[in-house]
Design a protein around this motif. Sequence first.
Motif, PDB file in Angstrom:
ATOM      1  N   SER A 145      -9.241  -0.507   3.607  1.00  0.00           N
ATOM      2  CA  SER A 145      -9.558  -1.831   4.154  1.00  0.00           C
ATOM      3  C   SER A 145      -8.552  -2.209   5.233  1.00  0.00           C
ATOM      4  O   SER A 145      -7.435  -1.661   5.295  1.00  0.00           O
ATOM      5  N   ALA A 146      -8.946  -3.167   6.053  1.00  0.00           N
ATOM      6  CA  ALA A 146      -8.052  -3.678   7.086  1.00  0.00           C
ATOM      7  C   ALA A 146      -6.820  -4.314   6.438  1.00  0.00           C
ATOM      8  O   ALA A 146      -5.700  -4.139   6.919  1.00  0.00           O
ATOM      9  N   ALA A 147      -7.022  -5.034   5.332  1.00  0.00           N
ATOM     10  CA  ALA A 147      -5.897  -5.685   4.645  1.00  0.00           C
ATOM     11  C   ALA A 147      -4.876  -4.654   4.166  1.00  0.00           C
ATOM     12  O   ALA A 147      -3.664  -4.869   4.284  1.00  0.00           O
ATOM     13  N   ASP A 148      -5.363  -3.523   3.638  1.00  0.00           N
ATOM     14  CA  ASP A 148      -4.442  -2.468   3.185  1.00  0.00           C
ATOM     15  C   ASP A 148      -3.639  -1.913   4.362  1.00  0.00           C
ATOM     16  O   ASP A 148      -2.441  -1.649   4.237  1.00  0.00           O
ATOM     17  N   PHE A 149      -4.290  -1.727   5.495  1.00  0.00           N
ATOM     18  CA  PHE A 149      -3.588  -1.222   6.671  1.00  0.00           C
ATOM     19  C   PHE A 149      -2.553  -2.234   7.159  1.00  0.00           C
ATOM     20  O   PHE A 149      -1.405  -1.878   7.447  1.00  0.00           O
ATOM     21  N   LEU A 150      -2.945  -3.507   7.241  1.00  0.00           N
ATOM     22  CA  LEU A 150      -2.029  -4.546   7.713  1.00  0.00           C
ATOM     23  C   LEU A 150      -0.799  -4.686   6.815  1.00  0.00           C
ATOM     24  O   LEU A 150       0.280  -5.041   7.289  1.00  0.00           O
ATOM     25  N   ALA A 151      -0.955  -4.388   5.523  1.00  0.00           N
ATOM     26  CA  ALA A 151       0.154  -4.502   4.569  1.00  0.00           C
ATOM     27  C   ALA A 151       1.000  -3.227   4.496  1.00  0.00           C
ATOM     28  O   ALA A 151       2.034  -3.208   3.844  1.00  0.00           O
ATOM     29  N   SER A 152       0.587  -2.184   5.181  1.00  0.00           N
ATOM     30  CA  SER A 152       1.252  -0.888   5.076  1.00  0.00           C
ATOM     31  C   SER A 152       2.552  -0.835   5.891  1.00  0.00           C
ATOM     32  O   SER A 152       2.601  -1.299   7.029  1.00  0.00           O
ATOM     33  N   PRO A 153       3.576  -0.209   5.320  1.00  0.00           N
ATOM     34  CA  PRO A 153       4.799   0.003   6.101  1.00  0.00           C
ATOM     35  C   PRO A 153       4.592   1.022   7.227  1.00  0.00           C
ATOM     36  O   PRO A 153       5.437   1.147   8.107  1.00  0.00           O
ATOM     37  N   LEU A 154       3.454   1.725   7.214  1.00  0.00           N
ATOM     38  CA  LEU A 154       3.160   2.714   8.258  1.00  0.00           C
ATOM     39  C   LEU A 154       2.543   2.091   9.513  1.00  0.00           C
ATOM     40  O   LEU A 154       2.409   2.762  10.533  1.00  0.00           O
ATOM     41  N   LEU A 155       2.193   0.823   9.439  1.00  0.00           N
ATOM     42  CA  LEU A 155       1.551   0.161  10.581  1.00  0.00           C
ATOM     43  C   LEU A 155       2.346   0.354  11.875  1.00  0.00           C
ATOM     44  O   LEU A 155       1.787   0.792  12.877  1.00  0.00           O
ATOM     45  N   PRO A 156       3.659   0.089  11.889  1.00  0.00           N
ATOM     46  CA  PRO A 156       4.401   0.240  13.152  1.00  0.00           C
ATOM     47  C   PRO A 156       4.516   1.691  13.640  1.00  0.00           C
ATOM     48  O   PRO A 156       4.795   1.924  14.808  1.00  0.00           O
ATOM     49  N   GLU A 157       4.302   2.647  12.760  1.00  0.00           N
ATOM     50  CA  GLU A 157       4.400   4.065  13.137  1.00  0.00           C
ATOM     51  C   GLU A 157       3.080   4.624  13.657  1.00  0.00           C
ATOM     52  O   GLU A 157       3.033   5.750  14.164  1.00  0.00           O
ATOM     53  N   THR A 158       2.006   3.863  13.515  1.00  0.00           N
ATOM     54  CA  THR A 158       0.676   4.340  13.898  1.00  0.00           C
ATOM     55  C   THR A 158       0.568   4.486  15.408  1.00  0.00           C
ATOM     56  O   THR A 158       0.788   3.538  16.153  1.00  0.00           O
ATOM     57  N   GLY A 159       0.198   5.701  15.850  1.00  0.00           N
ATOM     58  CA  GLY A 159       0.020   5.976  17.272  1.00  0.00           C
ATOM     59  C   GLY A 159      -1.383   5.693  17.750  1.00  0.00           C
ATOM     60  O   GLY A 159      -1.609   5.433  18.932  1.00  0.00           O
ATOM     61  N   CYS A 160      -2.348   5.744  16.820  1.00  0.00           N
ATOM     62  CA  CYS A 160      -3.738   5.468  17.142  1.00  0.00           C
ATOM     63  C   CYS A 160      -4.450   5.065  15.857  1.00  0.00           C
ATOM     64  O   CYS A 160      -4.165   5.608  14.788  1.00  0.00           O
ATOM     65  N   LEU A 161      -5.358   4.122  15.983  1.00  0.00           N
ATOM     66  CA  LEU A 161      -6.132   3.616  14.854  1.00  0.00           C
ATOM     67  C   LEU A 161      -7.591   3.988  15.042  1.00  0.00           C
ATOM     68  O   LEU A 161      -8.153   3.782  16.123  1.00  0.00           O
ATOM     69  N   ILE A 162      -8.195   4.541  13.983  1.00  0.00           N
ATOM     70  CA  ILE A 162      -9.643   4.771  13.961  1.00  0.00           C
ATOM     71  C   ILE A 162     -10.178   3.864  12.868  1.00  0.00           C
ATOM     72  O   ILE A 162      -9.780   3.998  11.704  1.00  0.00           O
TER      73      ILE A 162
END
Length: 130
Positions: free
Chosen positions: A36-53
């Motif tokens: 879910s979008a909420a899980d992604f937004l809460a993830s510590p990996l969000l700032p490391e993401t180079g691209c989102l699908i």
Amino acid sequence: MVNRTLISIVDDDKLFRESMRKLVTLLGYTVEEFPSAADFLASPLLPETGCLIADVHMPGMTGDELHRRLIKLGHVIPTILATAYPDEAVRDQALKDGVICYLSKPVDDEDLERCLRSALSPGKSFEENS
């Protein structure tokens, strides 16, 4: 050679997430999945993401809404949207909002690879966004 760029996949469909993970991993990227979008937004990996699908149609927050929320929060992450229900108005708005590509499911491997290259290569534009 493995590319350490993190590609985050956000889709409520587990089978699609797993399929995309396999494909993107075969293309040489590091991949994380989120249901879910909420899980992604809460993830510590969000700032490391180079691209989102992300899926366009998800419960809670759509892929386009997620893209706009990320920008509002100061995270400008190149975004590729995928949908089983293509809609020209949604596509046009998403591209105006800065989404890199708007793809129809099932996603064509070569289209996805071109979109990822475009998303991860600043200054290059992807001519055919869907």
